[in-house]
Design an enzyme around this catalytic site. Structure first.
Site, PDB file in Angstrom:
ATOM      1  CG  ASP A 106      -1.929  -1.142   1.198  1.00 35.28           C
ATOM      2  OD1 ASP A 106      -2.420  -1.484   0.102  1.00 35.28           O
ATOM      3  OD2 ASP A 106      -2.221  -1.711   2.278  1.00 35.28           O
ATOM      4  CG  ASN A 133      13.554  -5.764   6.958  1.00 32.04           C
ATOM      5  OD1 ASN A 133      14.689  -6.150   6.740  1.00 32.04           O
ATOM      6  ND2 ASN A 133      13.012  -4.752   6.300  1.00 32.04           N
ATOM      7  CG  HIS A 163       0.803 -11.235  10.420  1.00 34.94           C
ATOM      8  ND1 HIS A 163      -0.383 -11.696  10.962  1.00 34.94           N
ATOM      9  CD2 HIS A 163       1.139 -12.126   9.451  1.00 34.94           C
ATOM     10  CE1 HIS A 163      -0.750 -12.805  10.331  1.00 34.94           C
ATOM     11  NE2 HIS A 163       0.165 -13.087   9.412  1.00 34.94           N
ATOM     12  CG  HIS A 190       5.331  -8.953   6.823  1.00 36.95           C
ATOM     13  ND1 HIS A 190       5.380  -8.573   8.153  1.00 36.95           N
ATOM     14  CD2 HIS A 190       5.809  -7.899   6.114  1.00 36.95           C
ATOM     15  CE1 HIS A 190       5.854  -7.337   8.248  1.00 36.95           C
ATOM     16  NE2 HIS A 190       6.127  -6.898   7.027  1.00 36.95           N
ATOM     17  CD  GLN A 199       8.376  -4.903   2.536  1.00 31.22           C
ATOM     18  OE1 GLN A 199       8.140  -4.116   1.622  1.00 31.22           O
ATOM     19  NE2 GLN A 199       8.841  -4.501   3.719  1.00 31.22           N
ATOM     20  CG  HIS A 249      21.797 -11.205  -3.139  1.00 30.06           C
ATOM     21  ND1 HIS A 249      22.979 -10.648  -2.687  1.00 30.06           N
ATOM     22  CD2 HIS A 249      20.808 -10.356  -2.745  1.00 30.06           C
ATOM     23  CE1 HIS A 249      22.705  -9.522  -2.043  1.00 30.06           C
ATOM     24  NE2 HIS A 249      21.401  -9.333  -2.073  1.00 30.06           N
ATOM     25  CE  LYS A 263      29.081  -5.138  13.132  1.00 32.56           C
ATOM     26  NZ  LYS A 263      30.287  -4.675  13.843  1.00 32.56           N
ATOM     27  CE1 TYR A 305      39.492   3.058  11.322  1.00 30.47           C
ATOM     28  CE2 TYR A 305      38.294   1.089  10.648  1.00 30.47           C
ATOM     29  CZ  TYR A 305      39.424   1.886  10.597  1.00 30.47           C
ATOM     30  OH  TYR A 305      40.489   1.502   9.803  1.00 30.47           O
ATOM     31  CD  GLU A 306      31.766  -1.638  12.809  1.00 32.47           C
ATOM     32  OE1 GLU A 306      31.478  -2.654  12.150  1.00 32.47           O
ATOM     33  OE2 GLU A 306      31.339  -1.434  13.956  1.00 32.47           O
TER      34      GLU A 306
END
Length: 357
Positions: free
Chosen positions: A79, A162, A173, A175, A177, A291, A321, A326-327
């Site tokens: 949506d 995620n 819920h 799920h 994507q 991928h 983490k 620095y990262e």
């Protein structure tokens, strides 16, 4: 709160490891894992509650659309999509050409079209993937295949999930994507180039050679089935990162999988996702994605289908983490070695979820 991990003195030296899929280097500093932690502690991750959300069967979404009383997987167009496609799939290019009178390499732009879909894994809000049956996980995989096959006219199709509020999931819920795009995303382009270069040099796919060597070493293997392997990659950036690779060398895309490979993947997924949750006795958060070879590329013999799992948890269910300092400005760094992470995951129960004990 102080949280410590013990580190053998023999590992107390930093080193760098290269990710051959992207060319990125990672600093590994195992001696830092024993430092005291007085930083942020996140709330205990949830994920096993029965709740009514916009994604529930029969619910009215914010768009006004009503979900059907679905009993298995359910896919619908997002949506609030990040990408939209025009009827002729050329509108973005036309607008770009009309809006730019001259080219400037410092101000480049391009069209970005596509479609975005949401996929509910099941009608159950209290059953994330590790609590589904192997057969139900197989339904999820088959739906991934169906949707990506239907969308193969786009340049690229990205399947992802995620899991958990800690990684930005906006709805509890379970799920995932599926986003399609008229362009090849940057990270996929990097992997495509590195795999092509390796294939041109060695004559075999990069990830197949890598898997062969990992199966001999067996230092980082977490789960192995008849057709699939889940391992902590040598170059892992995230503490308990996983890379999932098929054993068959000519699997380029999800739609290439056989029935046996789908069944085996479902069984392997249930085991390593159960290990994840059992590691810290929580609904283990992560971002994951498949991928696969670009849809429109004429030659993809250098490609191997694979999945990345990027979980943020480091020391406990509440300590994650952070990529900062620095990262963000120089080079990524990790404390826990890939080998130590694999040992800890292998020690976690793959069969019985902690909520069922």
């Amino acid at each position: 709160m102080y949280v410590y991990f013990s580190t053998p003195s023999s590992l107390a030296m930093a080193s760098r490891r290269r990710n051959p899929l992207t060319g990125e280097w990672i600093i590994v500093s195992p001696h830092r894992i024993s430092r005291p932690w007085q930083g942020e502690t996140a709330p205990q991750t949830q994920g096993f509650e029965k709740v009514e959300t916009y994604l529930s069967p029969g619910a009215t979404r914010s768009s006004g659309e009503v979900n059907p009383q679905y009993t298995s997987t359910y896919v619908f167009q997002n949506d609030f999509p990040a990408l939209k496609s025009s009827p002729d799939n050329k509108r973005g290019l036309k607008e770009m050409e009309e809006g730019e009178e001259e080219e400037d390499e410092l101000f480049q732009s391009g069209p970005a079209e596509g479609d975005c879909y949401v996929m509910c894994f099941s009608p159950h809000s209290d059953r994330p993937l590790p609590l589904l049956s192997v057969g139900e996980i197989g339904d999820v995989i088959r739906e991934w295949i169906r949707v990506t096959k239907d969308l193969q006219h786009f340049t690229y199709t990205q399947v992802f999930e995620n899991k958990g509020a800690m990684v930005g999931c906006s709805n509890p819920h379970p799920h995932g994507q599926i986003w399609t795009s008229s362009f090849l995303p940057y990270l996929i382009s990097e992997e495509d180039q590195k795999q092509r270069e390796y294939f041109e040099k060695h004559g075999t796919p990069l990830l197949q050679n890598y898997l062969t060597k990992e199966l001999k070493k067996r230092e980082r293997i977490v789960e192995e089935g008849e057709y699939w392997v889940a391992l902590v990659p040598y170059w892992a950036k995230w503490p308990f990162e996983l890379l999932v690779i098929p054993k068959r060398g000519d699997v380029r895309r999800l739609r290439d999988l056989t029935k046996d490979e789908i069944s085996d993947l479902a069984a392997v997924m249930k085991r390593y996702l159960t290990r994840y949750d059992n590691l810290f006795s929580c609904s283990f958060p992560y971002s994951m994605g498949w991928h696969e070879a670009p849809n429109t590329a004429p030659d993809v013999t250098h490609w191997t289908l694979h999945a990345h799992y990027y979980p943020p948890l480091l020391r406990s269910a509440t300590v994650k983490k952070h990529i900062a300092g620095y990262e963000m400005l120089a080079e990524c760094q990790r404390d826990l070695t890939a080998e130590s992470a694999a040992e800890r995951l292998k020690a976690a129960d793959p069969d019985k979820h902690f909520t069922l004990k």
